[in-house]
Design an enzyme around this catalytic site. Structure first.
Site, mmCIF file in Angstrom:
data_model
loop_
_atom_site.group_PDB
_atom_site.id
_atom_site.type_symbol
_atom_site.label_atom_id
_atom_site.label_comp_id
_atom_site.label_asym_id
_atom_site.label_seq_id
_atom_site.Cartn_x
_atom_site.Cartn_y
_atom_site.Cartn_z
ATOM 1 N NE ARG A 66 -7.503 -6.915 6.516
ATOM 2 C CZ ARG A 66 -6.494 -7.792 6.523
ATOM 3 N NH1 ARG A 66 -6.259 -8.515 7.588
ATOM 4 N NH2 ARG A 66 -5.736 -7.944 5.462
ATOM 5 N NE ARG A 68 7.187 -30.226 -5.502
ATOM 6 C CZ ARG A 68 8.124 -31.102 -5.162
ATOM 7 N NH1 ARG A 68 8.913 -31.605 -6.065
ATOM 8 N NH2 ARG A 68 8.296 -31.456 -3.909
ATOM 9 C CG HIS A 113 -1.653 -2.213 -7.199
ATOM 10 N ND1 HIS A 113 -0.678 -2.692 -8.015
ATOM 11 C CD2 HIS A 113 -1.366 -2.700 -5.962
ATOM 12 C CE1 HIS A 113 0.149 -3.447 -7.306
ATOM 13 N NE2 HIS A 113 -0.257 -3.471 -6.068
ATOM 14 C CG ASP A 121 -0.741 14.725 0.193
ATOM 15 O OD1 ASP A 121 0.008 13.717 0.234
ATOM 16 O OD2 ASP A 121 -1.930 14.644 -0.169
ATOM 17 C CG ASP A 156 -1.866 -1.182 1.233
ATOM 18 O OD1 ASP A 156 -2.232 -1.654 0.146
ATOM 19 O OD2 ASP A 156 -2.186 -1.658 2.337
ATOM 20 C CD GLU A 157 4.753 -0.410 -0.235
ATOM 21 O OE1 GLU A 157 3.959 -0.709 -1.155
ATOM 22 O OE2 GLU A 157 5.436 -1.247 0.374
HETATM 23 P P1 IMO Z 1 -0.557 -4.210 -2.300
HETATM 24 O O1 IMO Z 1 -0.054 -4.770 -3.585
HETATM 25 C C1 IMO Z 1 -0.905 -4.448 2.050
HETATM 26 C C2 IMO Z 1 -0.771 -8.445 3.865
HETATM 27 C C3 IMO Z 1 -2.018 -8.935 4.561
HETATM 28 C C4 IMO Z 1 -1.407 -9.803 5.644
HETATM 29 C C5 IMO Z 1 -0.208 -10.439 4.948
HETATM 30 C C6 IMO Z 1 -0.474 -11.847 4.413
HETATM 31 O O2 IMO Z 1 -1.863 -3.530 -2.403
HETATM 32 O O3 IMO Z 1 0.485 -3.377 -1.634
HETATM 33 P P2 IMO Z 1 -1.860 -12.663 2.283
HETATM 34 O O4 IMO Z 1 -3.332 -12.501 1.943
HETATM 35 O O5 IMO Z 1 -0.945 -12.050 1.279
HETATM 36 O O6 IMO Z 1 -1.503 -14.096 2.611
HETATM 37 O O7 IMO Z 1 -1.686 -11.866 3.675
HETATM 38 O O8 IMO Z 1 0.111 -9.573 3.852
HETATM 39 N N1 IMO Z 1 -0.951 -8.018 2.448
HETATM 40 C C7 IMO Z 1 -0.954 -6.729 2.050
HETATM 41 N N2 IMO Z 1 -0.913 -5.591 2.761
HETATM 42 N N3 IMO Z 1 -0.940 -4.390 0.699
HETATM 43 C C8 IMO Z 1 -0.965 -5.524 -0.024
HETATM 44 O O9 IMO Z 1 -0.849 -5.512 -1.378
HETATM 45 C C9 IMO Z 1 -1.017 -6.769 0.642
HETATM 46 N N4 IMO Z 1 -1.074 -8.062 0.240
HETATM 47 C C10 IMO Z 1 -1.017 -8.810 1.359
HETATM 48 O O10 IMO Z 1 -2.770 -7.867 5.070
HETATM 49 O O11 IMO Z 1 -0.904 -9.037 6.713
HETATM 50 MG MG MG Z 2 -2.777 -1.760 -1.890
#
Ligand code: IMO
Ligand code: MG
Length: 332
Positions: free
Chosen positions: A252, A139, A44, A282, A14-15
């Site tokens: 969440r 596998r 995204h 910002d 989420d960056e």
């Molecule tokens: P983007 O690409 C933020 C977090 C989940 C959880 C951990 C494992 O939008 O940055 P998973 O479902 O992958 O087995 O969960 O990883 N998580 C993310 N947190 N952004 C994401 O993707 C995430 N994809 C998985 O919240 O803590």
């Molecule tokens: Mg995200």
């Protein structure tokens, strides 16, 4: 000669990777955009021509008529994939012959979703990603090429990049972030894929083809999952509210903390990051507090007096890396 630029998340996802991918595609000479890891656990958020989109599977290249491939490092939920194709088509995005899935990507099945929904101790996105990767490595998985419904989308990465387009310019769009990487994150509070530059190379791109590595960070940190991350201080609830920190996939609340430069430095070094984008500057401006940590244990908090001081300190800290600050959800 094949050239590859790789976008990686520097923190816990989420960056703003989607925004940076979208921006670079609007400027760059790219012929392909490849998602190299993860699946529909990603969310995204992209603003295209004034319209907001949230994508989970399909790389941002599709908005610019650039061939967009879900790579072999990914796992795919077929229903969500088709929902996304429809969402884009309904919004008027020209997707014809632009969306592909690597034939050796793995498919998320019903029993993956079911067993992931029991996974509450890690706080996963419950989208079946972890169990699907689990089956891949034992596998027992099923690859995209074996599903007739996906046939129009299937692509062979070797033929595409080494036979048909040996001069391709590829932008690799990462999902999640290096602090969630299966090997380098805070195990077991991690995702199941490789969120590093090496993860991009695993999709059939040799290290020598990588031209630049763009690390995307936030000017503060967020994390969604079950470990305790946010310190007990009201300022972080305020930050969460101002930054509208809610998961794009699950809705969440994201836990918040200050940015940690030592953690970022470790990721810069281990991935050969050449450019570093700090998003949401910002939001800190609106909060009016400029804090950061400068050691790995998050004990050594540093308070700066202004935006300029904050940015200058970070620029000096990452000497030799191009550092960019962004305060807009639409551009960098
Ligand atoms: P983007 O690409 C933020 C977090 C989940 C959880 C951990 C494992 O939008 O940055 P998973 O479902 O992958 O087995 O969960 O990883 N998580 C993310 N947190 N952004 C994401 O993707 C995430 N994809 C998985 O919240 O803590
Ligand atoms: Mg995200």
């Amino acid at each position: 000669m094949l050239r590859v630029d790789v976008i990686i998340g520097m923190q816990h996802g989420d960056e703003g990777k989607g925004k940076v991918t979208h921006y670079l595609l609007s400027k760059g000479p790219y012929t392909h955009c490849v998602r190299y890891n993860g699946g529909c656990n990603a969310g995204h958020t992209i603003y295209h021509e004034g319209q907001k989109f949230v994508t989970h599977h399909i790389p941002a290249g599709v908005f610019f008529g650039v061939k967009s491939i879900i790579g072999p490092g990914c796992v795919v939920d077929i229903h969500k994939f088709f929902d996304e194709v429809k969402m884009l088509r309904d919004a008027g995005v020209d997707i014809l012959d632009k969306i592909y899935i690597a034939k050796n990507a793995h498919i998320i099945l019903e029993h993956h979703r079911e067993s992931d929904s029991e996974e509450i101790k890690l706080g996963t996105t419950r989208t079946g990603n972890g169990p699907c990767y689990g089956d891949k490595y034992t596998r027992n998985g099923r690859r995209a090429e074996n599903f007739p419904i996906l046939q129009p989308y299937i692509i062979d990465m070797y033929e595409e990049f080494y036979i048909r387009n040996p001069n391709a310019e590829v932008l690799c769009e990462g999902a999640q972030g290096a602090e969630l990487d299966i090997d380098w994150g805070d195990y077991p509070y991690v995702t199941s894929s490789h969120c590093t530059v090496a993860g991009a190379c695993l999709n059939g791109f040799p290290p020598t083809s990588v031209r630049s590595v763009i690390g995307v960070a936030k000017a503060y940190e967020t994390y969604v999952g079950s470990k305790e991350f946010q310190p007990p201080d009201d300022v972080f609830s305020k930050l969460q509210e101002i930054g509208q920190e809610y998961g794009a996939t699950t809705g969440r609340k994201r836990q918040c903390n200050w940015v940690n430069l030592s953690n970022l430095d470790r990721i810069v070094k281990m991935n050969g990051v050449t450019s570093l984008v700090f998003n949401k500057i910002d939001i800190l401006e609106e909060l009016g507090v400029w804090c950061m940590y400068v050691d790995r244990g998050s004990h050594n908090m540093f308070i700066l007096q202004s935006r300029d001081q904050f940015c200058e300190y970070i620029r000096d800290y990452f000497d030799g890396v191009e550092v960019i600050f962004s305060g807009s959800p639409e551009k960098i």
